[in-house]
Write a protein that holds these residues in place. Structure first.
Motif, short mmCIF file in Angstrom:
data_model
loop_
_atom_site.label_atom_id
_atom_site.label_comp_id
_atom_site.label_asym_id
_atom_site.label_seq_id
_atom_site.Cartn_x
_atom_site.Cartn_y
_atom_site.Cartn_z
N MET A 43 -96.96 -3.22 -54.45
CA MET A 43 -95.85 -2.33 -54.81
C MET A 43 -96.25 -1.19 -55.73
SD MET A 43 -92.69 -5.07 -54.79
CE MET A 43 -91.39 -3.93 -55.18
N ARG A 46 -93.68 1.87 -53.02
CA ARG A 46 -92.63 1.03 -52.44
C ARG A 46 -91.50 1.94 -51.99
NH1 ARG A 46 -89.49 3.24 -55.25
NH2 ARG A 46 -87.93 1.78 -54.55
N GLY A 47 -90.47 1.33 -51.37
CA GLY A 47 -89.42 2.13 -50.74
C GLY A 47 -89.77 2.25 -49.26
N ALA A 48 -88.79 1.92 -48.40
CA ALA A 48 -89.10 1.78 -46.98
C ALA A 48 -89.80 3.00 -46.35
CB ALA A 48 -87.82 1.44 -46.23
N PRO A 49 -89.30 4.24 -46.56
CA PRO A 49 -89.99 5.36 -45.92
C PRO A 49 -91.40 5.60 -46.48
CG PRO A 49 -87.73 5.95 -46.48
CD PRO A 49 -88.02 4.65 -47.17
N ILE A 51 -93.45 3.43 -47.75
CA ILE A 51 -94.37 2.38 -47.27
C ILE A 51 -94.97 2.82 -45.92
CG2 ILE A 51 -94.40 0.04 -46.28
CD1 ILE A 51 -92.34 -0.74 -48.48
N ARG A 87 -95.28 -5.87 -45.88
CA ARG A 87 -93.91 -6.13 -46.36
C ARG A 87 -92.99 -6.18 -45.14
NH1 ARG A 87 -91.78 -3.18 -51.43
NH2 ARG A 87 -90.57 -5.11 -51.51
N ALA A 169 -89.59 6.97 -53.47
CA ALA A 169 -89.47 6.00 -52.38
C ALA A 169 -89.63 6.64 -51.00
CB ALA A 169 -88.11 5.31 -52.47
N THR A 170 -89.84 7.95 -50.98
CA THR A 170 -89.87 8.71 -49.72
C THR A 170 -90.98 9.77 -49.83
OG1 THR A 170 -88.32 10.35 -50.60
CG2 THR A 170 -87.35 8.46 -49.46
N THR A 175 -83.16 9.42 -50.28
CA THR A 175 -82.04 9.13 -49.38
C THR A 175 -80.74 9.02 -50.19
OG1 THR A 175 -82.58 6.76 -49.44
CG2 THR A 175 -83.51 8.05 -47.63
N GLN A 202 -86.69 -1.50 -60.54
CA GLN A 202 -86.86 -0.15 -59.96
C GLN A 202 -85.85 0.85 -60.52
OE1 GLN A 202 -86.82 -2.98 -58.23
NE2 GLN A 202 -88.01 -2.88 -56.35
N ALA A 242 -81.55 1.76 -47.67
CA ALA A 242 -81.67 0.64 -46.73
C ALA A 242 -83.13 0.41 -46.39
CB ALA A 242 -80.90 0.95 -45.46
N ASN A 253 -81.06 -4.40 -47.87
CA ASN A 253 -81.50 -3.50 -48.95
C ASN A 253 -81.83 -4.37 -50.16
OD1 ASN A 253 -82.01 -0.81 -49.94
ND2 ASN A 253 -80.23 -1.08 -51.24
N LYS A 254 -82.30 -3.74 -51.21
CA LYS A 254 -82.71 -4.46 -52.42
C LYS A 254 -81.70 -5.53 -52.83
CE LYS A 254 -85.75 -4.28 -54.11
NZ LYS A 254 -86.81 -5.28 -53.82
N PHE A 320 -84.73 -8.90 -50.95
CA PHE A 320 -83.64 -8.14 -50.31
C PHE A 320 -82.47 -9.06 -49.99
CE2 PHE A 320 -87.73 -6.26 -49.24
CZ PHE A 320 -87.56 -4.97 -49.71
O1 MRU Z 1 -88.79 -3.53 -52.97
P1 MRU Z 1 -88.63 -2.03 -52.86
O2 MRU Z 1 -88.71 -1.33 -54.17
O3 MRU Z 1 -89.56 -1.45 -51.82
O4 MRU Z 1 -87.14 -1.85 -52.33
C1 MRU Z 1 -86.66 -0.56 -52.11
C2 MRU Z 1 -85.27 -0.54 -51.61
O5 MRU Z 1 -84.63 -1.55 -51.43
C3 MRU Z 1 -84.73 0.81 -51.23
O6 MRU Z 1 -83.35 0.85 -51.43
C4 MRU Z 1 -85.03 1.10 -49.75
O7 MRU Z 1 -86.36 0.85 -49.46
C5 MRU Z 1 -84.71 2.51 -49.40
S1 MRU Z 1 -85.83 3.68 -50.14
C6 MRU Z 1 -85.35 5.21 -49.59
#
Ligand code: MRU
Length: 355
Positions: A43, A46-49, A51, A87, A169-170, A175, A202, A242, A253-254, A320
């Motif tokens: 981590m 982190r953050g879906a996009p 990653i 992840r 996170a992006t 987002t 976070q 998300a 989501n988290k 999550f």
């Molecule tokens: O465990 P993380 O910090 O990766 O979790 C992040 C989240 O849950 C964010 O809300 C999600 O990835 C969206 S980031 C644009």
């Protein structure tokens, strides 16, 4: 000013080490898929996009360095498979892997060799991800801000968010925090409430850091204060990100998002999910099918290496949770527009367009 979580120029990838924020600003060099996997798993990023982007760019760095030899297709497949396993809940990396693999296989078939002769087309595909993500996020920010403001024609709004969904996170802009950014740019953001987001903090470490850096009027609360904030602080809307939105609109989501949605429903506060289409997974029917990542016990039993829990206690640490679509009352904000959960499938498959 916009924070830069990912620094990329052809052949060189650096990530802002988020384990050290907010106290130290250190960029780590990512030289290989192995480094990319480690940064995602631990981590640092982190953050879906983010990653997915860092995972794929770590592959681009290796390809530019000439890795892959004679069997590029095999090398790319193995690398993507490894990166996807880091992840499991966030769908973006898996989705990018599938699309990139399809692209790679088409290239090799077109050339009729069963092999990709040159990695440059694959590298080009990956490098475009950065720009695509920022553009999509700007659209999400704009659509989300307009939708929220349409319910309050003249007023400024107060938003509650969870976790970190911003530039960190992006690829940039964010987002859910992108929606906040757009509201702030329109001078219509009265205040942002951000939850601490235990166990990994976070919110306290990253969203608070971004908010201060960007000059958002923002207040940090613990997760357990959210329902009270909805009752006492005039929250206009809850907006979260998300990791995976499935066909019926259920959203992973988290952890803690689910209880926010329940509290929002109770208080009549619209609950929005802001996510690019790359975070949507129409292959799964409902949230029950989403694999939820479980993380090490130490994230609960200590903070920054300092023990805070009684030694010997058992720990459950799902990263999550899944918010049922019925609780997503405001809508799902995508780069294509804002949709009700029941409209999402049609919107993503081009059968419905935003008004
Ligand atoms: O465990 P993380 O910090 O990766 O979790 C992040 C989240 O849950 C964010 O809300 C999600 O990835 C969206 S980031 C644009």
């Amino acid at each position: 000013m916009t924070l830069e979580a990912i620094r990329y120029r052809p052949g060189s990838l650096q990530i802002l080490n988020q384990l050290l924020l907010p106290h130290e600003t250190v960029y780590d060099e990512i030289r290989s898929v192995r480094d990319g996997y480690e940064a995602i798993k631990s981590m640092k990023v982190r953050g879906a996009p983010a990653i997915a982007i860092v995972g794929c760019l770590s592959l681009a760095v290796e390809l530019r360095a000439g890795m892959g030899g004679n069997d590029l297709v095999c090398f790319i497949r193995d690398s993507l498979c490894h990166l996807t396993s880091a992840r499991p809940t966030a769908v973006n990396m898996g989705r990018a892997a599938r699309e990139l693999m399809e692209f790679t296989e088409n290239e090799s078939m077109e050339k009729n060799t069963g092999r990709v002769k040159s990695s440059s087309c694959v590298i080009g595909w990956i490098e475009e991800m950065l720009e695509r993500d920022v553009n999509d996020n700007k659209k999400i920010g704009n659509y989300g801000a307009q939708h929220i403001l349409s319910g309050v024609p003249r007023d400024s709004v107060t938003i509650l968010t969870h976790c970190n969904t911003g530039s960190l996170a992006t690829a940039g802009y964010g987002t859910a925090l992108g929606v906040v950014r757009s509201l702030h740019a329109l001078s219509r953001l009265k205040r942002l409430y951000c939850t601490e987001t235990r166990p990994y903090n976070q919110g306290a470490r990253l969203t608070a850091y971004e908010s201060v850096a960007e000059g958002f009027p923002a207040t940090l609360i613990t997760d357990s204060m959210a329902a009270l904030a909805m009752r006492e602080k005039g929250i206009t809307a809850v907006v979260v990100g998300a990791d995976r939105v499935v066909a019926n609109g259920d959203t992973a989501n988290k952890v803690g998002t689910y209880q926010l949605a329940i509290a929002a429903k109770h208080h009549g506060v619209p609950f929005y999910v802001a996510a690019p289409s790359t975070s949507c997974d129409l292959s799964l029917e409902s949230g029950r099918d989403i694999v939820i990542e479980e993380r090490p016990a130490e994230e609960l039993t200590s903070i920054n290496g300092v023990p805070v829990a009684a030694p010997g206690i058992d720990v459950w640490n799902p990263a999550f949770d899944v918010t049922p679509h019925q609780l997503i009352t405001g809508g799902i904000i995508t780069e294509l527009g804002v949709f009700l959960p029941s409209e999402l499938q049609a919107a993503l498959t081009g059968r419905l367009t935003a008004l």
